[in-house]
Design an enzyme around this catalytic site. Structure first.
Site, PDB file in Angstrom:
ATOM      1  N   ASP A  86      98.568 -12.455 -62.131  1.00 21.70           N
ATOM      2  CA  ASP A  86      99.034 -11.350 -61.406  1.00 21.70           C
ATOM      3  C   ASP A  86      98.229 -11.026 -60.064  1.00 21.70           C
ATOM      4  OD1 ASP A  86     100.717 -10.855 -63.478  1.00 21.70           O
ATOM      5  OD2 ASP A  86      99.374  -9.364 -64.542  1.00 21.70           O
ATOM      6  N   LYS A 128     100.825 -14.042 -56.465  1.00 21.90           N
ATOM      7  CA  LYS A 128     101.310 -15.470 -56.292  1.00 21.90           C
ATOM      8  C   LYS A 128     102.693 -15.560 -55.767  1.00 21.90           C
ATOM      9  CE  LYS A 128     100.416 -16.531 -60.851  1.00 21.90           C
ATOM     10  NZ  LYS A 128      99.921 -15.141 -61.131  1.00 21.90           N
ATOM     11  N   LYS A 154     104.491 -13.187 -54.093  1.00 23.35           N
ATOM     12  CA  LYS A 154     104.668 -12.993 -52.693  1.00 23.35           C
ATOM     13  C   LYS A 154     104.094 -13.915 -51.893  1.00 23.35           C
ATOM     14  CE  LYS A 154     102.668 -10.391 -49.034  1.00 23.35           C
ATOM     15  NZ  LYS A 154     101.995  -9.288 -48.380  1.00 23.35           N
ATOM     16  N   GLY A 159     105.339 -13.157 -64.514  1.00 21.30           N
ATOM     17  CA  GLY A 159     106.190 -12.124 -63.742  1.00 21.30           C
ATOM     18  C   GLY A 159     105.539 -12.078 -62.280  1.00 21.30           C
ATOM     19  N   HIS A 160     106.595 -12.671 -61.561  1.00 19.56           N
ATOM     20  CA  HIS A 160     106.297 -12.765 -60.041  1.00 19.56           C
ATOM     21  C   HIS A 160     106.980 -12.147 -59.227  1.00 19.56           C
ATOM     22  CE1 HIS A 160     104.441 -17.066 -60.964  1.00 19.56           C
ATOM     23  NE2 HIS A 160     103.893 -16.169 -61.611  1.00 19.56           N
ATOM     24  N   ARG A 170     105.179 -32.380 -81.623  1.00 20.53           N
ATOM     25  CA  ARG A 170     106.321 -33.432 -81.762  1.00 20.53           C
ATOM     26  C   ARG A 170     107.491 -32.918 -82.233  1.00 20.53           C
ATOM     27  NH1 ARG A 170     102.002 -37.740 -82.978  1.00 20.53           N
ATOM     28  NH2 ARG A 170     101.321 -35.956 -83.952  1.00 20.53           N
ATOM     29  N   GLN A 181     100.323 -17.386 -64.640  1.00 19.66           N
ATOM     30  CA  GLN A 181      99.304 -17.075 -65.023  1.00 19.66           C
ATOM     31  C   GLN A 181      97.885 -17.079 -64.235  1.00 19.66           C
ATOM     32  OE1 GLN A 181     101.286 -19.247 -67.388  1.00 19.66           O
ATOM     33  NE2 GLN A 181     102.214 -17.321 -67.364  1.00 19.66           N
ATOM     34  N   ALA A 187     104.320  -6.678 -64.546  1.00 20.16           N
ATOM     35  CA  ALA A 187     105.549  -7.002 -64.124  1.00 20.16           C
ATOM     36  C   ALA A 187     106.591  -7.813 -65.279  1.00 20.16           C
ATOM     37  CB  ALA A 187     105.644  -8.106 -63.049  1.00 20.16           C
ATOM     38  N   ASP A 242      94.731  -3.543 -49.148  1.00 21.24           N
ATOM     39  CA  ASP A 242      95.020  -2.191 -48.992  1.00 21.24           C
ATOM     40  C   ASP A 242      94.440  -1.125 -50.162  1.00 21.24           C
ATOM     41  OD1 ASP A 242      96.988  -4.041 -50.127  1.00 21.24           O
ATOM     42  OD2 ASP A 242      98.088  -1.955 -50.510  1.00 21.24           O
ATOM     43  N   GLY A 296      99.762  -5.433 -48.313  1.00 21.46           N
ATOM     44  CA  GLY A 296     100.685  -4.619 -49.075  1.00 21.46           C
ATOM     45  C   GLY A 296     101.815  -5.538 -49.686  1.00 21.46           C
TER      46      GLY A 296
HETATM   47  P1  GDP Z   1     101.779 -12.612 -59.580  1.00 27.46           P
HETATM   48  O1  GDP Z   1     102.281 -12.561 -61.066  1.00 27.46           O
HETATM   49  O2  GDP Z   1     100.543 -13.189 -59.475  1.00 27.46           O
HETATM   50  O3  GDP Z   1     103.012 -13.079 -58.736  1.00 27.46           O
HETATM   51  O4  GDP Z   1     101.855 -11.244 -59.286  1.00 27.46           O
HETATM   52  P2  GDP Z   1     102.629  -9.780 -59.843  1.00 27.46           P
HETATM   53  O5  GDP Z   1     104.084  -9.790 -59.280  1.00 27.46           O
HETATM   54  O6  GDP Z   1     102.688  -9.717 -61.328  1.00 27.46           O
HETATM   55  O7  GDP Z   1     101.901  -8.585 -59.497  1.00 27.46           O
HETATM   56  C1  GDP Z   1     101.354  -8.448 -58.070  1.00 27.46           C
HETATM   57  C2  GDP Z   1     102.015  -7.074 -57.863  1.00 27.46           C
HETATM   58  O8  GDP Z   1     101.065  -6.566 -56.570  1.00 27.46           O
HETATM   59  C3  GDP Z   1     103.164  -6.905 -57.665  1.00 27.46           C
HETATM   60  O9  GDP Z   1     103.644  -5.544 -57.660  1.00 27.46           O
HETATM   61  C4  GDP Z   1     103.236  -7.049 -55.958  1.00 27.46           C
HETATM   62  O10 GDP Z   1     104.465  -6.455 -55.367  1.00 27.46           O
HETATM   63  C5  GDP Z   1     101.967  -6.377 -55.474  1.00 27.46           C
HETATM   64  N1  GDP Z   1     101.436  -7.044 -54.268  1.00 27.46           N
HETATM   65  C6  GDP Z   1     101.228  -8.033 -53.725  1.00 27.46           C
HETATM   66  N2  GDP Z   1     100.280  -8.340 -52.795  1.00 27.46           N
HETATM   67  C7  GDP Z   1     100.032  -6.919 -52.577  1.00 27.46           C
HETATM   68  C8  GDP Z   1      99.381  -6.238 -51.698  1.00 27.46           C
HETATM   69  O11 GDP Z   1      98.544  -7.079 -50.799  1.00 27.46           O
HETATM   70  N3  GDP Z   1      99.183  -5.053 -51.574  1.00 27.46           N
HETATM   71  C9  GDP Z   1      99.502  -4.406 -52.835  1.00 27.46           C
HETATM   72  N4  GDP Z   1      99.602  -2.747 -52.698  1.00 27.46           N
HETATM   73  N5  GDP Z   1     100.607  -4.643 -53.642  1.00 27.46           N
HETATM   74  C10 GDP Z   1     100.746  -6.218 -53.433  1.00 27.46           C
HETATM   75  P1  IMO Z   2     101.499 -14.177 -64.257  1.00 26.33           P
HETATM   76  O1  IMO Z   2     102.332 -15.515 -63.729  1.00 26.33           O
HETATM   77  C1  IMO Z   2      98.816 -11.789 -66.709  1.00 26.33           C
HETATM   78  C2  IMO Z   2      98.469 -13.000 -70.611  1.00 26.33           C
HETATM   79  C3  IMO Z   2      98.925 -12.318 -71.674  1.00 26.33           C
HETATM   80  C4  IMO Z   2      97.681 -12.412 -72.993  1.00 26.33           C
HETATM   81  C5  IMO Z   2      97.664 -13.939 -72.773  1.00 26.33           C
HETATM   82  C6  IMO Z   2      98.632 -14.914 -73.688  1.00 26.33           C
HETATM   83  O2  IMO Z   2     102.603 -13.169 -63.933  1.00 26.33           O
HETATM   84  O3  IMO Z   2     100.240 -14.047 -63.569  1.00 26.33           O
HETATM   85  P2  IMO Z   2     101.084 -15.475 -73.709  1.00 26.33           P
HETATM   86  O4  IMO Z   2     102.367 -14.588 -73.385  1.00 26.33           O
HETATM   87  O5  IMO Z   2     100.961 -16.618 -72.862  1.00 26.33           O
HETATM   88  O6  IMO Z   2     100.922 -15.794 -75.336  1.00 26.33           O
HETATM   89  O7  IMO Z   2      99.981 -14.285 -73.516  1.00 26.33           O
HETATM   90  O8  IMO Z   2      98.046 -14.348 -71.368  1.00 26.33           O
HETATM   91  N1  IMO Z   2      99.311 -13.549 -69.676  1.00 26.33           N
HETATM   92  C7  IMO Z   2      99.216 -13.078 -68.368  1.00 26.33           C
HETATM   93  N2  IMO Z   2      98.569 -12.131 -67.614  1.00 26.33           N
HETATM   94  N3  IMO Z   2      99.700 -12.464 -65.674  1.00 26.33           N
HETATM   95  C8  IMO Z   2     100.654 -13.477 -66.514  1.00 26.33           C
HETATM   96  O9  IMO Z   2     101.443 -14.299 -65.763  1.00 26.33           O
HETATM   97  C9  IMO Z   2     100.311 -13.826 -67.843  1.00 26.33           C
HETATM   98  N4  IMO Z   2     101.046 -14.668 -68.772  1.00 26.33           N
HETATM   99  C10 IMO Z   2     100.436 -14.484 -70.006  1.00 26.33           C
HETATM  100  O10 IMO Z   2      98.836 -10.815 -71.322  1.00 26.33           O
HETATM  101  O11 IMO Z   2      96.803 -11.646 -72.649  1.00 26.33           O
HETATM  102 MG    MG Z   3     102.553 -11.533 -62.819  1.00 27.82          MG
END
Ligand code: GDP
Ligand code: IMO
Ligand code: MG
Length: 433
Positions: free
Chosen positions: A24, A27, A29, A51-52, A154, A234, A309, A343, A424
């Site tokens: 999270d 990535k 963005k 969840g991106h 397998r 992840q 997300a 921010d 942001g």
């Molecule tokens: P990812 O899994 O790495 O793609 O990240 P997620 O989407 O799960 O979580 C990142 C969250 O932060 C999302 O709600 C984005 O919209 C938000 N976000 C990304 N960059 C920024 C930033 O620079 N500032 C703020 N406030 N939010 C951001």
């Molecule tokens: P993105 O791509 C944050 C965490 C779960 C749990 C562990 C194992 O959005 O950054 P799983 O479902 O793979 O068996 O869970 O990994 N986890 C994540 N945490 N961002 C993710 O993906 C994650 N995908 C899995 O919360 O601790």
């Molecule tokens: Mg995510």
């Protein structure tokens, strides 16, 4: 001796973007922004546990399996063979793209070698987690672990198999195996019949999408001089080998996973762009040395809107962690750093960082073998906050001097240049250096 010379176009043709923390990092963005500079964006591992989030104008999209280049015209998006795909969640993603009028069909390719998540994989995930009690991983319960277990065991079913005449027989055989395993667990609430019907309907829809031999496709694109961006899911601390085992996911989330997940040779990897938040979060169980349990952690969660997300769970929050980042920069061969969510720290009078680890009665720069068992504590260093909004700043030099010093301190401690700063969630809220 025969030697095979590298062509110019082959030179480091695949750049990588990945998370350096526990996921999270933002990535989605960054990939969405950078995709405009590439020809192909590929997911190489993970599945719908990811969840991106991408914010375009007033519209927010959350992608789970589909690469974050999907919103850009003239870009191909590949779901690589290292990915595990659930036809049901995948179909939901596609429906959202359809209702937003995104012409995804011409922009999306699926590797025939990517494995399928069955409804019974999700059942096994839920039953296994429930049986662990307090020691549960905190899985997203998307069936990730059981699917990768079937892959390495397998037994798995792959996307290419859906075209086989005996696909349903193969499905039933694997399902029966899973039902046999489920006998060993307490029963869980799950509408298998309903999920199975949905799954089979979604398989029919999958058949209408383009399937490829990912390794041939990606290598031919490289030969043709195309630029490829590999999108990690992840974070590196959730890597199956190098993360905080067993509190990890079941795939290689690090740069090495790009080679196995897409079928490319290591010498083709170019820039490795590592993303970290300006602080740190984790969702699910497991060690988190710089975690803040009190009001400061709560403040970060609120200001950063730190809720998952994929699952909506509140994320655990803490300060940025220098030993942890140096570890993941090393393992990934990171060449550039992106700092996101700067921010979120705007209002803080003082910003802290975990400068060193404390364990076995001493200070350390290295991440210990087992952070959980080793009782890892952190030594904190403080730096002045900038206490002003960063809104509208797109020039690095226009950042407040205190914000620049924070970034310079990070560069110094991490030995890596910061090339982008996100201020942001929107595409435009980005400083490129
Ligand atoms: P990812 O899994 O790495 O793609 O990240 P997620 O989407 O799960 O979580 C990142 C969250 O932060 C999302 O709600 C984005 O919209 C938000 N976000 C990304 N960059 C920024 C930033 O620079 N500032 C703020 N406030 N939010 C951001
Ligand atoms: P993105 O791509 C944050 C965490 C779960 C749990 C562990 C194992 O959005 O950054 P799983 O479902 O793979 O068996 O869970 O990994 N986890 C994540 N945490 N961002 C993710 O993906 C994650 N995908 C899995 O919360 O601790
Ligand atoms: Mg995510």
């Amino acid at each position: 001796m025969l030697t095979r010379a590298k062509t110019n176009s082959e030179n480091m043709a695949v750049d990588v973007i990945l998370g350096l923390q526990w996921g999270d990092e933002g990535k989605g963005k960054i990939v969405d922004y950078l995709a405009a500079q590439y020809d192909v964006v590929c997911r190489f591992q993970g599945g719908p546990n990811a969840g991106h989030t991408i914010v375009i104008g007033d519209q927010k999209y959350v992608l789970h399996t589909i690469p974050s280049g999907i919103f850009r015209e003239d870009i191909m998006n590949v779901v690589g063979n290292g990915v595990v795909l659930d036809p049901i969640t995948f179909d939901k993603e596609i429906q959202k793209l359809e209702s937003a009028n995104i012409p995804f069909k011409d922009r999306l390719l699926l590797s025939k070698k990517a494995h399928l998540i069955l409804p019974t994989h999700r059942m096994l995930d839920a039953a296994s987690e429930a049986s662990k009690g307090k020691l549960k991983i905190g899985s997203t319960l998307k069936g990730i672990g059981p699917t990768y277990m079937d892959k390495t065991g397998r037994n798995g079913l792959r996307i290419g198999d859906i075209m086989l005449p005996d696909f349903v027989d193969r499905y039933n055989k694997l399902k029966e195996k899973h039902l046999g395993m489920l006998v060993n667990y307490d029963s869980i609430d799950f509408d298998l019949e309903g999920e199975e019907t949905r799954w089979m309907n979604c398989i029919e829809k999958l058949k209408t999408l383009q399937q490829i031999n990912c390794e041939y496709y990606v290598n031919s694109q490289i030969k043709a001089g195309k630029k490829i961006l590999a999108e990690g899911a992840q974070g590196s601390m959730l890597d199956i080998d190098y993360g905080t085992y067993p509190y990890v996911t079941s795939s290689n989330t690090i740069t090495a996973g790009v080679c196995t997940g897409l079928g490319i040779a290591p010498h083709l990897i170019g820039e490795v762009i590592g993303i970290t938040k300006a602080y740190c979060t984790r969702v699910g169980s497991g060690p988190f040395p710089s975690e803040l349990h009190g009001s400061v952690g709560e403040r970060l969660r609120k200001l950063g809107n730190e809720f998952g997300a994929t699952t909506g769970r509140p994320r655990r929050c803490g300060w940025i962690d220098i030993p942890q980042l140096n570890y993941t920069i090393m393992i990934n061969g990171v060449t550039q750093l992106v700092i996101t969510k700067m921010d979120v720290l705007n209002e803080f009078e003082e910003i802290s960082m975990a400068a060193k680890y404390k364990y076995d009665g001493e200070l350390h720069d290295e991440v210990p073998y087992d952070m959980d068992g080793t009782q890892t504590d952190v030594e904190i260093e403080n730096i002045d906050g900038w206490q002003q909004s960063l809104e509208g700043i797109t020039d690095y030099e226009k950042l407040p001097s205190t914000a620049q010093s924070y970034l310079a301190t990070l560069e110094n401690k991490l030995g890596t240049k910061v090339t982008m700063v996100s201020t942001g969630p929107k595409r435009s809220e980005l400083i490129i250096r």
